[in-house]
Design a protein around this motif. Structure first.
Motif, mmCIF file in Angstrom:
data_model
loop_
_atom_site.group_PDB
_atom_site.id
_atom_site.type_symbol
_atom_site.label_atom_id
_atom_site.label_comp_id
_atom_site.label_asym_id
_atom_site.label_seq_id
_atom_site.Cartn_x
_atom_site.Cartn_y
_atom_site.Cartn_z
ATOM 1 N N PHE A 1 -93.043 -42.699 -30.362
ATOM 2 C CA PHE A 1 -92.424 -43.243 -31.569
ATOM 3 C C PHE A 1 -93.401 -44.180 -32.267
ATOM 4 O O PHE A 1 -94.379 -44.649 -31.667
ATOM 5 N N GLU A 2 -93.119 -44.441 -33.512
ATOM 6 C CA GLU A 2 -93.930 -45.371 -34.286
ATOM 7 C C GLU A 2 -93.298 -46.750 -34.205
ATOM 8 O O GLU A 2 -92.096 -46.910 -34.482
ATOM 9 N N GLU A 3 -94.081 -47.721 -33.832
ATOM 10 C CA GLU A 3 -93.556 -49.080 -33.664
ATOM 11 C C GLU A 3 -92.977 -49.606 -34.979
ATOM 12 O O GLU A 3 -93.578 -49.469 -36.044
ATOM 13 N N GLY A 4 -91.782 -50.218 -34.885
ATOM 14 C CA GLY A 4 -91.122 -50.774 -36.055
ATOM 15 C C GLY A 4 -90.360 -49.766 -36.883
ATOM 16 O O GLY A 4 -89.763 -50.126 -37.906
ATOM 17 N N ALA A 5 -90.344 -48.515 -36.452
ATOM 18 C CA ALA A 5 -89.658 -47.467 -37.214
ATOM 19 C C ALA A 5 -88.218 -47.323 -36.728
ATOM 20 O O ALA A 5 -87.858 -47.760 -35.630
ATOM 21 N N ASP A 6 -87.404 -46.690 -37.555
ATOM 22 C CA ASP A 6 -86.038 -46.374 -37.155
ATOM 23 C C ASP A 6 -86.055 -45.183 -36.202
ATOM 24 O O ASP A 6 -86.796 -44.209 -36.412
ATOM 25 N N VAL A 7 -85.237 -45.256 -35.164
ATOM 26 C CA VAL A 7 -85.161 -44.179 -34.180
ATOM 27 C C VAL A 7 -83.712 -43.726 -34.057
ATOM 28 O O VAL A 7 -82.779 -44.465 -34.369
ATOM 29 N N ARG A 8 -83.539 -42.493 -33.602
ATOM 30 C CA ARG A 8 -82.209 -41.929 -33.405
ATOM 31 C C ARG A 8 -81.747 -42.158 -31.972
ATOM 32 O O ARG A 8 -82.562 -42.352 -31.068
ATOM 33 N N ALA A 9 -80.451 -42.107 -31.776
ATOM 34 C CA ALA A 9 -79.918 -42.156 -30.420
ATOM 35 C C ALA A 9 -80.351 -40.897 -29.682
ATOM 36 O O ALA A 9 -80.192 -39.778 -30.184
ATOM 37 N N GLN B 1 -83.478 -40.138 -29.009
ATOM 38 C CA GLN B 1 -84.846 -39.756 -29.381
ATOM 39 C C GLN B 1 -85.812 -40.172 -28.278
ATOM 40 O O GLN B 1 -85.776 -41.299 -27.793
ATOM 41 N N PRO B 2 -86.708 -39.273 -27.834
ATOM 42 C CA PRO B 2 -87.690 -39.637 -26.800
ATOM 43 C C PRO B 2 -88.645 -40.715 -27.312
ATOM 44 O O PRO B 2 -89.179 -40.616 -28.422
ATOM 45 N N LEU B 3 -88.853 -41.741 -26.487
ATOM 46 C CA LEU B 3 -89.735 -42.843 -26.861
ATOM 47 C C LEU B 3 -91.008 -42.869 -26.016
ATOM 48 O O LEU B 3 -92.079 -43.192 -26.536
ATOM 49 N N TYR B 4 -90.886 -42.556 -24.714
ATOM 50 C CA TYR B 4 -92.043 -42.570 -23.800
ATOM 51 C C TYR B 4 -91.946 -41.363 -22.875
ATOM 52 O O TYR B 4 -90.852 -40.858 -22.582
ATOM 53 N N GLN B 5 -93.109 -40.954 -22.406
ATOM 54 C CA GLN B 5 -93.175 -39.918 -21.384
ATOM 55 C C GLN B 5 -93.905 -40.476 -20.168
ATOM 56 O O GLN B 5 -95.085 -40.839 -20.243
ATOM 57 N N ILE B 6 -93.186 -40.575 -19.068
ATOM 58 C CA ILE B 6 -93.775 -40.990 -17.792
ATOM 59 C C ILE B 6 -94.196 -39.734 -17.038
ATOM 60 O O ILE B 6 -93.525 -38.691 -17.124
ATOM 61 N N ASP B 7 -95.278 -39.815 -16.277
ATOM 62 C CA ASP B 7 -95.810 -38.660 -15.554
ATOM 63 C C ASP B 7 -94.697 -38.001 -14.728
ATOM 64 O O ASP B 7 -94.160 -38.598 -13.782
ATOM 65 N N PRO B 8 -94.321 -36.754 -15.056
ATOM 66 C CA PRO B 8 -93.198 -36.113 -14.354
ATOM 67 C C PRO B 8 -93.609 -35.335 -13.102
ATOM 68 O O PRO B 8 -92.733 -34.833 -12.381
#
Length: 387
Positions: free
Chosen positions: A81-89, A91-98
């Motif tokens: 995501f872009e810092e300071g931007a509006d996000v949706r419920a 919405q993926p924000l980070y990806q941790i090593d799966p």
């Protein structure tokens, strides 16, 4: 004609001329017009229902606040995501090593398959032993042991399924999503950072600001006086659900959209002696930000016996008391000390010192002394007062 007679005639003529002159002077004085009465503009007061408002300071706060935290351990591969931007419920924000969680899921699925295979075998064995025990080919104890093994196999399958579900949940946690719709703050971790689910590492914060809360502070003394006025019948409580709240921003400008009362607090802050009154305001353009200092005008009830007196009609005496000039039935002026409340439009709300039907001078009172005769003209309703 004797000299005496001539003297008497001359004296009479002089007296007659003197009386005529005096009479002429008297008529001249009576003919002079009286001084012109000072023209003034007045309004006639009538009882009216006036909202009882109070101005309260406060601060804005977010409607919803979500702290986005890590729920599994791992290395952050990507910020989405872009810092300071509006996000949706959602919405993926980070990806941790799966990768390790994919392996754990595969292992749990394999264990489930093994448990299901064992359960199949135990079911078949229990069915065979049931036939044999009925034919007395095996002992009852042997059959009971087979049934117990069947139950153990069923429990193993249930446990394996739970392990698969847990592994799938942990794998899902590697994609960190926003729990609410709102505006994101700055990211507290970068790509390559190691985060921990056990420590609930804070990644970022999302705040919903449309709508937005405004938390106002009302002194407990003001609230106590309001309750007393309501109990005494001076104020009629209004419908809290219909109360519209007007907001003034830090720079003195008015906020365009009205708010609604959310609740009145009942706990007095011991440090400030105030209670919290919460209002909610629509904020579609994001003008209001959390933490802003504001003032709000809140309607607390209705005074059915108040008067609205134009601001231009009110002055103050040497003691600082509010006064107005009134006119009696003979057209003479008098000064009344009044009690004022808040302002309502271009008028002061007057709660004491006047009665229904009083005529109050709005313009021209500066040129008139108390007790003077004036020529009053009624102002049309809604007409602006002369300066």
């Amino acid at each position: 004609m004797s000299s005496a007679t001539h003297y008497r005639r001359c004296a009479a003529l002089a007296a007659t001329l003197t009386l005529a002159a005096l009479a002429g002077c008297g008529q001249s004085k009576q003919a002079q017009p009286s001084a012109t009465a000072q023209p003034v503009s007045v309004v006639t007061l009538r009882h009216t229902a006036v909202p009882v408002n109070i101005d309260l300071p406060g601060r804005t706060s977010a409607y919803l606040v979500a702290q986005v935290r890590a729920r599994v351990d791992g290395v952050v591969l990507q910020r989405r995501f872009e810092e300071g931007a509006d996000v949706r419920a959602g919405q993926p924000l980070y990806q941790i090593d799966p990768a390790p969680y994919k392996v754990a899921l595969q292992s749990a699925q394999a264990a489930l398959q093994k448990a299901e295979s064992n359960l199949t075998a135990m079911n078949l064995q229990a069915e065979r032993y049931k036939v044999l025990v009925n034919g007395k080919a095996i002992s009852k104890q042997t059959y009971d042991n087979a049934v117990a093994a069947q139950g153990q196999a069923e429990a193993d399958v249930a446990s394996a399924r739970a392990a698969v579900a847990n592994a799938r949940i942990n794998l899902g946690y590697t994609s960190v999503t926003s729990p609410i719709a709102g505006r994101s703050s700055g990211s507290l971790v970068t790509q390559g950072a190691y985060v921990q689910g056990s420590a609930a590492t804070l990644l970022t914060t999302v705040q919903q600001i449309d709508p937005i809360y405004v938390d106002l502070n009302e002194s407990s003394a003001a609230g106590l006086q309001l309750r007393r006025d309501i109990a005494a019948g001076k104020i009629r409580p209004g419908d809290a659900s219909a109360v519209k709240i007007a907001l003034t921003l830090e720079d003195g400008s008015s906020y365009a959209l009205p708010g609604k009362l959310q609740y009145n607090g009942i706990t007095v802050d011991q440090a400030t002696g105030s209670v919290t009154v919460r209002a909610v305001f629509p904020n579609p353009k994001g003008v209001l930000l959390p933490g802003m200092f504001v003032h709000a005008r809140v309607q607390q009830g209705v005074n059915d016996n108040a008067f609205l007196v134009p601001v231009a009609a009110i002055s103050h005496n040497a003691q600082g008391q509010a006064t107005v000039m009134t006119i009696d039935g003979a057209g003479k002026t008098a000064v009344n000390i009044i009690q004022t409340g808040a302002t309502e439009g271009g008028n002061w709300v007057v709660t004491g010192g006047l009665k229904d039907g009083d005529r109050v001078v709005v313009s021209g009172w500066q040129k008139v002394q108390p007790g003077a005769q004036v020529a009053a003209t009624e102002m049309p309703a809604g007409a602006p007062a002369a300066k």
